[in-house]
Motif scaffolding. Structure first.
Motif, PDB file in Angstrom:
ATOM      1  N   LYS A  92       5.607  13.914  -4.287  1.00 14.97           N
ATOM      2  CA  LYS A  92       5.613  13.025  -2.695  1.00 14.97           C
ATOM      3  C   LYS A  92       3.547  12.446  -3.240  1.00 14.97           C
ATOM      4  O   LYS A  92       2.500  13.383  -3.358  1.00 14.97           O
ATOM      5  N   GLY A  93       3.660  11.191  -3.300  1.00 12.43           N
ATOM      6  CA  GLY A  93       2.357  11.008  -2.838  1.00 12.43           C
ATOM      7  C   GLY A  93       2.232  10.333  -1.576  1.00 12.43           C
ATOM      8  O   GLY A  93       3.193   9.616  -0.669  1.00 12.43           O
ATOM      9  N   THR A  94       1.498   9.475  -0.990  1.00 13.70           N
ATOM     10  CA  THR A  94       0.368   9.518  -0.019  1.00 13.70           C
ATOM     11  C   THR A  94      -0.452   8.437  -0.003  1.00 13.70           C
ATOM     12  O   THR A  94      -1.530   8.777  -0.667  1.00 13.70           O
ATOM     13  N   VAL A  95      -0.387   7.604   0.975  1.00 12.01           N
ATOM     14  CA  VAL A  95      -2.121   6.718   1.220  1.00 12.01           C
ATOM     15  C   VAL A  95      -2.531   7.028   2.501  1.00 12.01           C
ATOM     16  O   VAL A  95      -3.567   6.203   3.151  1.00 12.01           O
ATOM     17  N   ARG A  96      -1.813   7.657   2.847  1.00  9.44           N
ATOM     18  CA  ARG A  96      -1.533   7.689   4.318  1.00  9.44           C
ATOM     19  C   ARG A  96      -2.093   9.477   4.618  1.00  9.44           C
ATOM     20  O   ARG A  96      -2.914  10.120   3.402  1.00  9.44           O
ATOM     21  N   ALA A  97      -2.175   9.884   6.216  1.00 10.52           N
ATOM     22  CA  ALA A  97      -3.017  11.185   6.354  1.00 10.52           C
ATOM     23  C   ALA A  97      -1.605  12.553   5.991  1.00 10.52           C
ATOM     24  O   ALA A  97      -1.942  13.994   6.260  1.00 10.52           O
ATOM     25  N   THR A  98      -0.783  12.443   6.026  1.00 12.18           N
ATOM     26  CA  THR A  98       0.289  13.371   5.807  1.00 12.18           C
ATOM     27  C   THR A  98       1.877  12.291   4.598  1.00 12.18           C
ATOM     28  O   THR A  98       1.584  11.538   4.352  1.00 12.18           O
ATOM     29  N   TRP A  99       2.848  13.533   4.070  1.00 14.08           N
ATOM     30  CA  TRP A  99       3.443  12.744   3.035  1.00 14.08           C
ATOM     31  C   TRP A  99       5.328  12.788   3.818  1.00 14.08           C
ATOM     32  O   TRP A  99       4.893  13.697   5.142  1.00 14.08           O
ATOM     33  N   MET A 100       5.747  11.890   3.523  1.00 16.99           N
ATOM     34  CA  MET A 100       6.598  11.803   4.178  1.00 16.99           C
ATOM     35  C   MET A 100       8.227  12.980   3.040  1.00 16.99           C
ATOM     36  O   MET A 100       8.202  12.704   2.072  1.00 16.99           O
ATOM     37  N   ILE A 101       8.296  14.237   3.345  1.00 13.32           N
ATOM     38  CA  ILE A 101       9.543  15.160   2.809  1.00 13.32           C
ATOM     39  C   ILE A 101      11.087  14.711   2.857  1.00 13.32           C
ATOM     40  O   ILE A 101      11.250  14.119   4.609  1.00 13.32           O
ATOM     41  N   PRO A 102      12.163  14.351   2.066  1.00 15.45           N
ATOM     42  CA  PRO A 102      13.375  13.815   2.184  1.00 15.45           C
ATOM     43  C   PRO A 102      14.008  15.469   2.854  1.00 15.45           C
ATOM     44  O   PRO A 102      13.773  16.335   1.938  1.00 15.45           O
ATOM     45  N   ARG A 103      15.383  15.145   3.108  1.00 15.82           N
ATOM     46  CA  ARG A 103      15.990  15.825   3.112  1.00 15.82           C
ATOM     47  C   ARG A 103      16.190  17.357   2.206  1.00 15.82           C
ATOM     48  O   ARG A 103      16.173  17.968   2.140  1.00 15.82           O
ATOM     49  N   GLU A 104      16.267  16.010   1.001  1.00 14.63           N
ATOM     50  CA  GLU A 104      17.039  17.304  -0.630  1.00 14.63           C
ATOM     51  C   GLU A 104      15.052  17.938  -0.751  1.00 14.63           C
ATOM     52  O   GLU A 104      15.676  18.799  -1.632  1.00 14.63           O
ATOM     53  N   GLY A 105      14.190  17.307  -0.225  1.00 18.37           N
ATOM     54  CA  GLY A 105      13.278  18.004  -0.798  1.00 18.37           C
ATOM     55  C   GLY A 105      12.448  19.456   0.760  1.00 18.37           C
ATOM     56  O   GLY A 105      11.597  20.078   0.189  1.00 18.37           O
ATOM     57  N   GLN A 106      12.984  20.286   1.677  1.00 20.08           N
ATOM     58  CA  GLN A 106      12.992  20.321   2.666  1.00 20.08           C
ATOM     59  C   GLN A 106      13.212  21.760   1.452  1.00 20.08           C
ATOM     60  O   GLN A 106      13.890  22.391   1.161  1.00 20.08           O
ATOM     61  N   CYS A 107      12.121  23.007   1.549  1.00 19.10           N
ATOM     62  CA  CYS A 107      12.309  24.024   1.310  1.00 19.10           C
ATOM     63  C   CYS A 107      12.105  23.792  -0.440  1.00 19.10           C
ATOM     64  O   CYS A 107      12.860  25.144  -0.670  1.00 19.10           O
ATOM     65  N   GLU A 108      12.423  22.977  -0.872  1.00 13.05           N
ATOM     66  CA  GLU A 108      12.108  23.370  -2.286  1.00 13.05           C
ATOM     67  C   GLU A 108      10.615  23.216  -2.230  1.00 13.05           C
ATOM     68  O   GLU A 108       9.265  22.710  -2.087  1.00 13.05           O
ATOM     69  N   ILE A 109       9.804  22.751  -3.717  1.00 16.50           N
ATOM     70  CA  ILE A 109       8.699  22.993  -4.432  1.00 16.50           C
ATOM     71  C   ILE A 109       8.060  21.292  -4.054  1.00 16.50           C
ATOM     72  O   ILE A 109       9.429  20.839  -4.851  1.00 16.50           O
ATOM     73  N   ARG A 117       0.131  -1.216  -0.218  1.00 17.25           N
ATOM     74  CA  ARG A 117       0.060   0.523   0.210  1.00 17.25           C
ATOM     75  C   ARG A 117       0.818   1.048   0.335  1.00 17.25           C
ATOM     76  O   ARG A 117       0.524   2.264  -0.979  1.00 17.25           O
ATOM     77  N   SER A 118       2.376   0.792   0.615  1.00 24.42           N
ATOM     78  CA  SER A 118       3.248   2.545   0.829  1.00 24.42           C
ATOM     79  C   SER A 118       3.407   2.260  -0.402  1.00 24.42           C
ATOM     80  O   SER A 118       3.679   3.971  -0.712  1.00 24.42           O
ATOM     81  N   SER A 119       3.755   1.320  -1.595  1.00 23.38           N
ATOM     82  CA  SER A 119       4.230   1.402  -2.356  1.00 23.38           C
ATOM     83  C   SER A 119       3.738   2.225  -3.571  1.00 23.38           C
ATOM     84  O   SER A 119       5.038   2.573  -4.227  1.00 23.38           O
ATOM     85  N   VAL A 120       2.506   2.646  -3.914  1.00 23.99           N
ATOM     86  CA  VAL A 120       1.518   3.185  -4.760  1.00 23.99           C
ATOM     87  C   VAL A 120       2.414   5.111  -4.959  1.00 23.99           C
ATOM     88  O   VAL A 120       2.613   5.380  -5.544  1.00 23.99           O
ATOM     89  N   GLY A 121       2.300   5.174  -3.137  1.00 22.15           N
ATOM     90  CA  GLY A 121       3.369   6.352  -3.538  1.00 22.15           C
ATOM     91  C   GLY A 121       4.385   6.969  -4.700  1.00 22.15           C
ATOM     92  O   GLY A 121       4.841   7.598  -5.232  1.00 22.15           O
ATOM     93  N   THR A 122       5.622   6.014  -4.450  1.00 25.28           N
ATOM     94  CA  THR A 122       7.267   5.673  -5.278  1.00 25.28           C
ATOM     95  C   THR A 122       6.758   5.466  -6.260  1.00 25.28           C
ATOM     96  O   THR A 122       6.877   6.046  -7.392  1.00 25.28           O
ATOM     97  N   LYS A 123       5.438   4.645  -6.870  1.00 21.43           N
ATOM     98  CA  LYS A 123       5.418   4.328  -8.222  1.00 21.43           C
ATOM     99  C   LYS A 123       4.458   5.591  -9.041  1.00 21.43           C
ATOM    100  O   LYS A 123       4.672   5.632  -9.864  1.00 21.43           O
ATOM    101  N   LEU A 124       3.944   5.834  -7.937  1.00 24.43           N
ATOM    102  CA  LEU A 124       2.719   7.676  -8.698  1.00 24.43           C
ATOM    103  C   LEU A 124       4.233   8.154  -9.428  1.00 24.43           C
ATOM    104  O   LEU A 124       3.496   8.947 -10.204  1.00 24.43           O
ATOM    105  N   GLN A 125       5.032   8.719  -8.733  1.00 24.79           N
ATOM    106  CA  GLN A 125       5.859   9.745  -9.021  1.00 24.79           C
ATOM    107  C   GLN A 125       6.041  10.221 -10.766  1.00 24.79           C
ATOM    108  O   GLN A 125       5.809  10.292 -11.414  1.00 24.79           O
ATOM    109  N   TYR A 126       6.007   7.845 -11.118  1.00 28.79           N
ATOM    110  CA  TYR A 126       6.994   7.834 -11.835  1.00 28.79           C
ATOM    111  C   TYR A 126       5.128   8.376 -12.903  1.00 28.79           C
ATOM    112  O   TYR A 126       5.623   8.591 -13.742  1.00 28.79           O
TER     113      TYR A 126
END
Length: 312
Positions: free
Chosen positions: A123-140, A88-97
């Motif tokens: 970033k995609g999520t099937v949960r209530a929030t998203w997980m932002i990597p360090r490289e994405g901090q302060c980025e769009i 279920r969590s992998s949907v977010g990973t596949k979604l970007q492509y």
């Protein structure tokens, strides 16, 4: 779980200091209000000049179906107990492509893609929030949320300032989640909550599903499927899910047509054929992407047509 701040949320004009990242430190900087963030507004304009809700709807549906892999697994519901947490969590990973493909972008560093020459994280999520990597901090970041129980999604655009992300050390991958109040105040809507393309198998009762999936004969499965769902558009993917593990489900579906007419008085229309596509449209059904629908004979006759007009 949606994260809530325990202290006042940093606002435009306050300072933001991102965590260290592999690409090198990003300096302390002033938070800019979304309406004054030129790069954010450029990306938003680029997205909204397109039929963005429709494009993202297709991308989300494709990502969900990819993970479910119905043609091999018989699965059609992301919330089914047969779908484990990791899948279920992998949907977010596949979604970007799928988003990159749907928007005709390319996978491009330093983040996931570039829009108007501006790096964008997806970033995609099937949960209530998203997980932002360090490289994405302060980025769009284009943030897509999938509500699997209600079979819908939404999309937001936000500059994911470190000051608006969780204050702990993040998860093992050093990712952090945006605070709910930051999302409410500073994320821009790209697509509102929108229903995903219908999956008619979700509307069947437990007993009906047992009949549809219970026979060794694919022909009998398909006759039951269309018989239970008259006047409901049935995507090709639903037919291949019913035929999981069996040969040539679409050919078998075509062979089911005379039985459905004899047993249920239903005329099956297929979006592959332009004439049938147009007839379905007159009756209010969209057979895009080669979908199928079973129509009561009386409605076909009411259009001045006969079942024999749809034999191929």
């Amino acid at each position: 779980m949606v994260l809530m701040t325990k202290k006042p949320l940093p606002a435009p004009g306050d300072l933001c200091h991102p965590d260290p990242r592999k690409a090198g430190p990003r300096p302390l900087h002033t938070i800019i209000a979304p309406e004054n963030d030129e790069e954010l507004q450029q990306v938003l304009t680029w997205l909204t000049l397109r039929p963005i809700t429709s494009l993202l709807r297709t991308a989300v549906d494709d990502a969900v179906r990819y993970v479910l892999d119905g043609a091999r697994t018989w699965r059609f519901d992301l919330m089914s107990e047969e779908v484990d947490k990791d899948e279920r969590s992998s949907v977010g990973t596949k979604l970007q492509y799928h988003v990159i493909q749907s928007l005709e972008l390319v996978k491009e560093p330093p983040l996931d893609t570039m829009i108007m020459g501006i790096p964008v994280e997806i970033k995609g999520t099937v949960r209530a929030t998203w997980m932002i990597p360090r490289e994405g901090q302060c980025e769009i970041t284009l943030m897509i949320q999938i509500d699997a129980r209600r079979h819908r999604f939404r999309a937001l655009l936000m500059r994911a300032h470190r000051a608006w992300l969780s204050g702990n050390q993040g998860n093992r991958d050093l990712k952090r989640s945006p605070y709910a109040d930051a999302v409410r105040q500073y994320a821009l809507e790209v697509a509102p909550w929108t229903d995903l393309p219908p999956e008619p198998l979700r509307s069947l009762t437990h007993d009906q599903l047992r009949v549809v999936f219970g026979s060794d004969s694919l022909l009998k499965r398909l006759i039951a499927l269309f018989g239970y769902l008259p006047e409901q558009v049935i995507p090709r993917e639903s037919i291949t899910t019913v035929g999981a593990g069996l040969r040539e489900p679409l050919r078998r579906a075509r062979e089911a047509k005379p039985y459905l007419l004899d047993q249920h008085g239903l005329v099956v229309l297929v979006g592959t054929w332009r004439g049938e596509f147009n007839v379905a449209a007159k009756l209010g059904h969209d057979l895009s992407n080669e979908a199928w629908v079973a129509i009561p004979r009386a409605k076909i006759v009411g259009l001045g047509l006969t079942p024999e007009d749809f034999k191929h």
